[in-house]
Design an enzyme around this catalytic site. Structure first.
Site, short mmCIF file in Angstrom:
data_model
loop_
_atom_site.label_atom_id
_atom_site.label_comp_id
_atom_site.label_asym_id
_atom_site.label_seq_id
_atom_site.Cartn_x
_atom_site.Cartn_y
_atom_site.Cartn_z
N TYR A 83 -0.39 7.30 3.47
CA TYR A 83 0.17 6.78 4.34
C TYR A 83 1.35 6.66 3.93
O TYR A 83 2.17 7.36 3.28
CB TYR A 83 -0.39 4.93 4.41
N HIS B 121 0.77 -0.86 -0.44
CA HIS B 121 0.24 0.32 -0.18
C HIS B 121 1.19 0.79 0.20
O HIS B 121 1.44 1.18 1.08
CB HIS B 121 -0.96 -0.09 1.32
N HIS C 81 -2.38 6.98 -1.00
CA HIS C 81 -3.80 7.41 -0.08
C HIS C 81 -2.83 8.54 0.70
O HIS C 81 -3.81 8.66 2.41
CB HIS C 81 -4.69 6.51 0.05
#
Ligand SMILES: Cc1cc2nc3c(=O)[nH]c(=O)nc-3n(C[C@H](O)[C@H](O)[C@H](O)COP(=O)(O)O)c2cc1C
Length: 350
Positions: free
Chosen positions: A180, A175, A178
């Site tokens: 992060y 990931h 977004h």
């Protein structure tokens, strides 16, 4: 041969039954103290598998003890957490569906009350705006990671990936989207480091680059997906100043490692496709020859078209999968029961 959303797809030795992906979605179902998942989580993913999802990408899973941003986030860094995920992968595999673990570290998007007293960590001490999910307190100023700690977190990604494979996952998704931790390294707004991880775009991408290098030691390269996005959950107005440069640089890192799967996350697929100046999906398709997953407010019939028109290789659905565990069956049934209807004439089963 016509490409179809129901046709299978091979990535190296990984065969997926169809082109329908369940997008990663945090649900907060894990035991908050242990980070373990229970039979309810196995049942939740199992249902989506039973009704025929080709690939499930799990909710974000914490890679170490400072990685989570709210309550109920599962982990995959302890032995017991790893064992708890085996229930899930066993359940999903009964139905031939494949499942990837999404590896997640939220960086600054957290709070010490979520992290058992640890301060949130980030590339630089710049706080996120807004409030912590569920805790409803403002984000704290994070502690800047030392250079040694950055390398430790890179190793934590590798160890979490190894655990994921031991838990029976078919692959992992890193990931990097977004807003992060990985995205905080990539974005110049959140990364003011003076070491080899800050400064030029190439330096800011080094964290992702080294994570991929480590994860590749324990997961085959055709089973590593990278999730990337322009938008940040804590900074919704953020856009890349030079989208083409970003897309080119990011895909360059993936190509260097011979990765095969890219999952660019947008809020609305149609918007990014139609806005000529910032058509991220077109840009990604242009710079990326390998497997591409489309996502973002896509209605199922449009998903069928996206695959047939070769705009992407997979279509991911998020919220529709929460409310419709049998999404794939519904889509198939509409097509089979009304084979000659045009898209506008089809009844809406979802
Ligand atoms: C409840 C919820 C939780 C989400 N959690 C994650 C997550 O853990 N990781 C991630 O990469 N995206 C997450 N997303 C974004 C989704 O993967 C997806 O990109 C987004 O919902 C757009 O697809 P949709 O319009 O089909 O829902 C989440 C979305 C929702 C609605």
């Amino acid at each position: 041969m016509t490409r179809s959303i129901f046709s299978n797809y091979k990535i190296g030795n990984l065969t997926l039954d169809n082109r329908i992906v369940m997008a990663p979605m945090t649900r907060g179902f894990a035991d908050d103290e242990t980070g373990e998942v229970n039979y309810l989580v196995a049942d939740y993913y199992g249902k989506r598998a039973r009704y025929g999802a080709g690939l499930i990408i799990t909710e974000g899973i914490a890679i170490n003890e400072t990685a989570k941003g709210t309550y109920g986030i599962p982990g995959i860094f302890t032995h017991c957490q790893m064992l708890s995920w085996q229930k899930v992968t066993r359940e999903v595999h009964q139905y031939k569906t494949k499942i990837f673990a999404q590896l997640w570290h939220v960086g600054r998007v957290s709070h010490q009350e979520i992290l058992n007293g640890h301060a949130p960590v980030a590339p630089s001490p710049i706080s996120a705006s807004g409030k912590v999910h569920r805790l409803k307190k403002p984000f704290q100023t994070p502690r800047a990671l030392t250079n040694t700690e950055v390398y430790q977190i890179i190793d934590d990604y590798r160890d979490a990936a190894r655990n994921a494979m031991e838990a029976g996952f078919d692959g992992v998704e890193i990931h990097a989207a977004h807003g992060y931790l990985i995205d905080q390294f990539i974005s110049e707004k959140t990364n003011q480091r003076q070491d080899e991880f800050g400064g030029s775009l190439q330096n800011r991408l080094r964290f992702l680059d080294l994570i991929i290098k480590e994860v590749k030691k324990v997961v085959p390269k055709n089973r590593i997906s990278i999730r990337i996005s322009e938008k940040k959950d804590d900074d919704t107005d953020y856009v890349w100043e030079y989208p083409e440069e970003m897309v080119c640089a990011i895909t360059g890192v993936l190509a260097k490692h011979q990765l095969k799967i890219l999952h660019p996350s947008v809020e609305n697929y149609e918007d990014t496709l139609q806005n000529d100046l910032r058509s991220l999906h077109t840009l990604f398709r242009q710079y990326w020859d390998e497997t591409l997953i489309a996502v973002g407010n896509i209605d199922p019939e449009r998903g069928v078209d996206i695959i047939e028109a070769d705009q992407a290789d997979f279509v991911a659905f998020g919220q529709l999968f929460i409310s419709n565990p049998d999404l794939v069956i519904r889509l198939k049934a509409t097509r089979e029961i009304f084979p000659n209807q045009t898209k506008d004439q089809l009844p809406c089963l979802v």
